[in-house]
Design a protein around this motif. Structure first.
Motif, PDB file in Angstrom:
ATOM      1  N   GLU A 329      -1.362  -9.925  -6.099  1.00  0.00           N
ATOM      2  CA  GLU A 329      -2.024  -9.429  -5.001  1.00  0.00           C
ATOM      3  C   GLU A 329      -3.153  -8.734  -5.139  1.00  0.00           C
ATOM      4  OE1 GLU A 329      -0.105  -7.705  -0.925  1.00  0.00           O
ATOM      5  OE2 GLU A 329      -0.487  -6.044  -2.354  1.00  0.00           O
ATOM      6  N   LYS A 330      -4.533  -9.175  -4.802  1.00  0.00           N
ATOM      7  CA  LYS A 330      -5.542  -8.757  -5.072  1.00  0.00           C
ATOM      8  C   LYS A 330      -6.186  -8.458  -4.015  1.00  0.00           C
ATOM      9  CE  LYS A 330      -8.730 -11.725  -6.594  1.00  0.00           C
ATOM     10  NZ  LYS A 330      -9.479 -12.756  -7.437  1.00  0.00           N
ATOM     11  N   THR A 331      -7.032  -7.186  -4.079  1.00  0.00           N
ATOM     12  CA  THR A 331      -7.484  -6.624  -3.014  1.00  0.00           C
ATOM     13  C   THR A 331      -9.248  -5.985  -3.439  1.00  0.00           C
ATOM     14  OG1 THR A 331      -6.629  -4.413  -3.150  1.00  0.00           O
ATOM     15  CG2 THR A 331      -5.609  -5.924  -1.644  1.00  0.00           C
ATOM     16  N   ILE A 332     -10.076  -5.892  -2.662  1.00  0.00           N
ATOM     17  CA  ILE A 332     -11.252  -5.206  -3.265  1.00  0.00           C
ATOM     18  C   ILE A 332     -11.238  -3.593  -3.224  1.00  0.00           C
ATOM     19  CG2 ILE A 332     -13.567  -4.902  -2.664  1.00  0.00           C
ATOM     20  CD1 ILE A 332     -12.897  -7.536  -2.918  1.00  0.00           C
ATOM     21  N   ALA A 333     -11.454  -3.250  -4.659  1.00  0.00           N
ATOM     22  CA  ALA A 333     -11.360  -1.918  -4.949  1.00  0.00           C
ATOM     23  C   ALA A 333     -12.511  -1.047  -3.912  1.00  0.00           C
ATOM     24  CB  ALA A 333     -12.002  -1.720  -6.467  1.00  0.00           C
ATOM     25  N   LYS A 334     -11.677   0.027  -3.483  1.00  0.00           N
ATOM     26  CA  LYS A 334     -12.282   0.869  -2.368  1.00  0.00           C
ATOM     27  C   LYS A 334     -13.537   1.554  -3.056  1.00  0.00           C
ATOM     28  CE  LYS A 334      -8.086   1.952  -0.143  1.00  0.00           C
ATOM     29  NZ  LYS A 334      -7.125   3.038   0.626  1.00  0.00           N
ATOM     30  N   ALA A 335     -14.620   1.603  -2.265  1.00  0.00           N
ATOM     31  CA  ALA A 335     -15.854   2.484  -2.853  1.00  0.00           C
ATOM     32  C   ALA A 335     -15.514   3.896  -2.790  1.00  0.00           C
ATOM     33  CB  ALA A 335     -16.941   2.162  -1.785  1.00  0.00           C
ATOM     34  N   SER A 336     -15.741   4.599  -3.904  1.00  0.00           N
ATOM     35  CA  SER A 336     -15.705   6.221  -4.016  1.00  0.00           C
ATOM     36  C   SER A 336     -16.533   6.583  -5.151  1.00  0.00           C
ATOM     37  CB  SER A 336     -14.300   6.410  -4.324  1.00  0.00           C
ATOM     38  OG  SER A 336     -13.619   5.737  -5.340  1.00  0.00           O
ATOM     39  N   LEU A 337     -16.644   7.731  -5.031  1.00  0.00           N
ATOM     40  CA  LEU A 337     -17.429   8.349  -6.181  1.00  0.00           C
ATOM     41  C   LEU A 337     -16.902   8.070  -7.593  1.00  0.00           C
ATOM     42  CD1 LEU A 337     -20.154   9.975  -6.892  1.00  0.00           C
ATOM     43  CD2 LEU A 337     -18.579  12.110  -6.443  1.00  0.00           C
ATOM     44  N   PHE A 338     -15.728   8.512  -7.692  1.00  0.00           N
ATOM     45  CA  PHE A 338     -14.858   7.952  -9.044  1.00  0.00           C
ATOM     46  C   PHE A 338     -15.206   6.746  -9.301  1.00  0.00           C
ATOM     47  CE2 PHE A 338     -11.057   7.003 -11.322  1.00  0.00           C
ATOM     48  CZ  PHE A 338     -10.929   7.687 -12.334  1.00  0.00           C
TER      49      PHE A 338
END
Length: 450
Positions: A329-338
């Motif tokens: 199951e592949k999802t787009i990585a969430k945008a974050s400062l880390f």
């Protein structure tokens, strides 16, 4: 009242007839297996010089015709690209999810026999009459369940399969109050229990003959392996046990976000039917030739560490981890400062968050302490000698023969599962450092044992 002489005589006569019938079926089964294997050998000799590309297809059809145990072996062969020809592995990989299914007519009959004539009030809709996947023992449908539909009588969590009586009816919710949930419905193939029983009896007899003529093989415990294989295969044809395994696996991996097991609806599960949550994903085999090396490396690491946790930490091991039972199951990585910072400082940053969905949890074993200690010794050898797991396993079995050391049947099941997942991991990432991944599990296991 004590049974009369005539009643006892009638029981003995019926028992004799049943035994005679079973013996005839076993002999007929031996004839069928021998005939198919002979045809496959002749076909191989004929086609290897002329139409070599035809043999893998004929082999697949022959394995499917022979039934679930042979399909299981075919699934294992399809994962060992490093041992068997690639064209055979690619063709036999169809057995992982696309084995020949049974008819919708049987599925419909079983649903009605299990849940009563009003079963469509519960299973509101099926995604067509064709299954989304079919394996050696069962096939799976995508469906929608009405969670507001209720039983007018109490359902026990693990009630046996039975035809509902007149008072056991499904009360359908009104269309406005329906609460639909996507689910997977797993249906056991018809007649599989009897065929498994006969095939295992044949395998047990064959192993006894082989060990009689080649006494050295006695120390590999072939008959014990067959007994263990029979036990776990019998468990696989009881969907209530698979539901119980799913609950335990989910608890064991509850702290990991990269491993998911379906949630079973235990109150609706029966011996021949498993109802579980539906998960969308692509088979991990689709990623073997993927153009994202970082994602492949991540998937290989997740799979390897998952098996090490099962063996060394939980002692509850999935023994059917072929690629058809592992979805991605592949999802787009969430945008974050880390994530932005991590992308700058490392070359292993992945654009996608991926997790593995593990299916078909009917084949499960746990090891006794002696077998666990032997496994610790095996992997300690892997760590100190810097060799492949498969190399150490080959040497281990040779040593068992030479030094006449018998091993528990479940040990061989775990070794086979380990070889499959190692082969899959190395196909995803040939440079995977298994030694780094295994070190914390072996170390913690040794410390705990002390």
């Amino acid at each position: 009242m004590w049974p009369t002489y005539k009643e006892n005589e009638e029981k003995q006569k019926n028992g004799f007839l049943v035994d005679a019938q079973e013996m005839i079926l076993v002999l007929a089964r031996i004839a069928i297996i021998s005939t198919v294997i002979t045809i496959l050998l002749i076909t191989y000799l004929i086609t290897r010089l002329t139409y070599a590309n035809l043999f893998p297809i004929i082999l697949q059809k022959g394995i499917e015709f022979l039934g679930p145990i042979f399909v299981k072996f075919g699934q294992w062969i399809s994962t060992r690209w490093d041992v068997f020809p690639r064209d055979i592995c690619d063709t036999l990989s169809q057995l992982q999810r696309n084995a020949t299914p049974h008819s919708w007519l049987y599925t419909e009959h079983l649903l009605e026999a299990t849940y009563g004539p009003s079963w469509q009030n519960l299973f509101v809709k099926f995604d067509g009459k064709e299954p989304i996947g079919s394996g050696c023992c069962a096939q799976v449908y995508k469906a929608w369940i009405d969670q507001n539909a209720t039983w007018e009588s109490q359902i026990s969590h693990f009630a046996d399969t039975k035809v509902l009586n007149g008072s056991d009816k499904l009360a359908s919710a009104s269309p406005r109050t329906r609460n639909l949930q996507t689910i997977a419905v797993k249906i056991l193939h018809p007649g599989i229990e009897g065929q498994l029983k006969r095939d295992i009896a044949i395998m047990r007899g064959f192993c006894k003959c082989v060990t009689y003529f080649i006494p050295k093989l006695h120390w590999l415990s072939f008959t014990d392996c067959i007994d263990e294989f029979a036990r776990i295969m019998e468990n696989q044809v009881d969907m209530r046990l698979e539901a119980s395994n799913l609950v335990k696996f989910s608890a064991n991996f509850s702290k990991r976000n990269d491993i998911v097991f379906p949630y079973p609806y235990t109150h609706l599960t029966r011996r021949r039917i498993l109802v579980e949550s539906f998960h969308e994903g692509a088979p991990i085999s689709d990623y073997l030739e993927y153009d994202d090396a970082i994602l492949q490396r991540r998937l290989a690491k997740i799979g390897i560490t998952m098996v090490f946790q099962m063996i060394f930490k939980d002692n509850f091991i999935h023994c059917d981890l072929h690629p058809g039972n592992i979805l991605v199951e592949k999802t787009i990585a969430k945008a974050s400062l880390f994530n932005t910072f991590w992308r700058v400082i490392t070359s292993d940053y992945a654009e996608h968050d991926s997790r593995l969905i593990i299916l078909d949890c009917g084949l499960v074993v746990s090891l006794n302490e002696r077998c666990r200690q032997n496994l610790r010794d095996v992997f300690y050898s892997v760590l100190t000698r810097n060799v492949n797991v498969s190399t150490v396993m080959s040497e281990l079995f040779s040593a068992m023969i030479n030094h006449r050391v018998k091993q528990d049947g479940s040990f061989s099941s775990v070794i086979l599962s380990m070889l499959v997942i190692e082969g899959l991991g190395r196909c995803l990432d040939p440079k995977i450092d298994i030694f780094t991944e295994i070190l914390p599990y072996v170390f913690s296991s040794v410390m705990y044992n002390k």
